[in-house]
Design an enzyme around this catalytic site. Structure first.
Site, PDB file in Angstrom:
ATOM      1  CE1 TYR A 164      28.665  43.165  32.054  1.00  0.00           C
ATOM      2  CE2 TYR A 164      28.565  41.473  33.848  1.00  0.00           C
ATOM      3  CZ  TYR A 164      29.140  42.407  33.349  1.00  0.00           C
ATOM      4  OH  TYR A 164      30.426  42.926  33.741  1.00  0.00           O
ATOM      5  CG  HIS A 201      30.922  39.490  39.199  1.00  0.00           C
ATOM      6  ND1 HIS A 201      29.980  39.609  38.415  1.00  0.00           N
ATOM      7  CD2 HIS A 201      31.961  40.270  39.145  1.00  0.00           C
ATOM      8  CE1 HIS A 201      30.529  40.718  37.307  1.00  0.00           C
ATOM      9  NE2 HIS A 201      31.550  41.073  37.878  1.00  0.00           N
ATOM     10  CG  HIS A 212      36.215  47.055  32.562  1.00  0.00           C
ATOM     11  ND1 HIS A 212      37.047  46.005  33.204  1.00  0.00           N
ATOM     12  CD2 HIS A 212      35.058  46.889  33.270  1.00  0.00           C
ATOM     13  CE1 HIS A 212      36.409  45.502  34.071  1.00  0.00           C
ATOM     14  NE2 HIS A 212      35.253  45.880  34.259  1.00  0.00           N
ATOM     15  CE  LYS A 221      36.911  44.689  42.511  1.00  0.00           C
ATOM     16  NZ  LYS A 221      36.043  45.474  41.736  1.00  0.00           N
ATOM     17  NE  ARG A 278      37.821  42.023  38.234  1.00  0.00           N
ATOM     18  CZ  ARG A 278      37.359  41.026  38.821  1.00  0.00           C
ATOM     19  NH1 ARG A 278      38.186  39.978  38.688  1.00  0.00           N
ATOM     20  NH2 ARG A 278      36.285  40.725  39.410  1.00  0.00           N
ATOM     21  NE  ARG A 329      35.401  41.809  34.515  1.00  0.00           N
ATOM     22  CZ  ARG A 329      35.156  40.606  35.477  1.00  0.00           C
ATOM     23  NH1 ARG A 329      36.198  39.668  34.814  1.00  0.00           N
ATOM     24  NH2 ARG A 329      34.716  40.642  36.652  1.00  0.00           N
TER      25      ARG A 329
END
Length: 208
Positions: A175, A166, A140, A75, A50, A143
């Site tokens: 994806y 994640h 972004h 994150k 990120r 990524r």
């Protein structure tokens, strides 16, 4: 009397993904002076980080001995390790020899602060414009492209989940919807029909 309430879900937009060719052209067009922005954008794609994670990298987070990048408190405040590609390491070494960063890998102005996500985003948009790449991609998108290209190379989705940091694999599964090469390479069950029949039967004549 019952009241029926209908809840409409907002349609979930699929992530925009760049081709490998477009990514290569954008990275090559990264603005100067020097290699700072090319190196930063290359990490964004090459490690799937990120913007905030790229900005907060320190020189000591690059582990060339084990070919890993240490991502500190991304994150969800969970540290993780991501791969360091040999080509990316060479670029980072060239950048380091040129700029000699000491604390932050990509220092801002003043150098006691890291570069901001806004600066990095601006560098991406400039590179994209210089490369002549049109469309709605943003920083972004690098990524998203990293994840999709890994999926197209048959990388296990749970491995991609860990690399991206994640919490849930369902976040990573988005994806799969844009991995066109993966979709294209899947053999339709229709192909098995001919095998079961032995051969394709000729069409029956219609009524005269």
């Amino acid at each position: 009397m019952h009241t029926h309430m209908q809840f409409r879900r907002q349609p979930r937009r699929l992530p925009v993904v760049l081709s490998m060719g477009d990514v290569s052209e954008i990275l090559a067009a990264a603005p100067g002076p020097g290699l700072k922005y090319r190196a930063a954008l290359s990490i964004s794609y090459g490690a799937g980080l990120r913007a905030s994670e790229v900005c907060n990298l320190k020189v000591g987070d690059i582990d060339s001995a084990r070919m890993l990048i240490h991502v500190e408190q991304g994150k969800g405040r969970k540290d993780r390790k991501v791969m360091l590609a040999p080509g990316l390491l060479e670029l980072l070494r060239a950048y380091w020899r040129e700029a000699r960063p000491a604390g932050w890998l990509f220092p801002g102005k003043p150098k006691i602060n890291p570069i901001s996500a806004r600066q990095l985003s601006r560098a991406f948009l400039t590179a994209k414009q210089l490369a002549g790449i049109t469309g709605p991609s943003t920083l972004h998108t690098l990524r998203h492209s990293f994840a999709t290209h890994l999926l197209e190379a048959n990388t296990d989705i749970r491995v991609i989940q860990v690399l991206l940091g994640h919490a849930k694999v369902t976040t990573t599964q988005q994806y799969a919807h844009v991995a066109t090469r993966t979709i294209r390479d899947i053999v339709s069950p229709f192909e098995a029909l001919a095998g079961i029949a032995g051969q394709v039967a000729p069409p029956r004549p219609g009524p005269e």
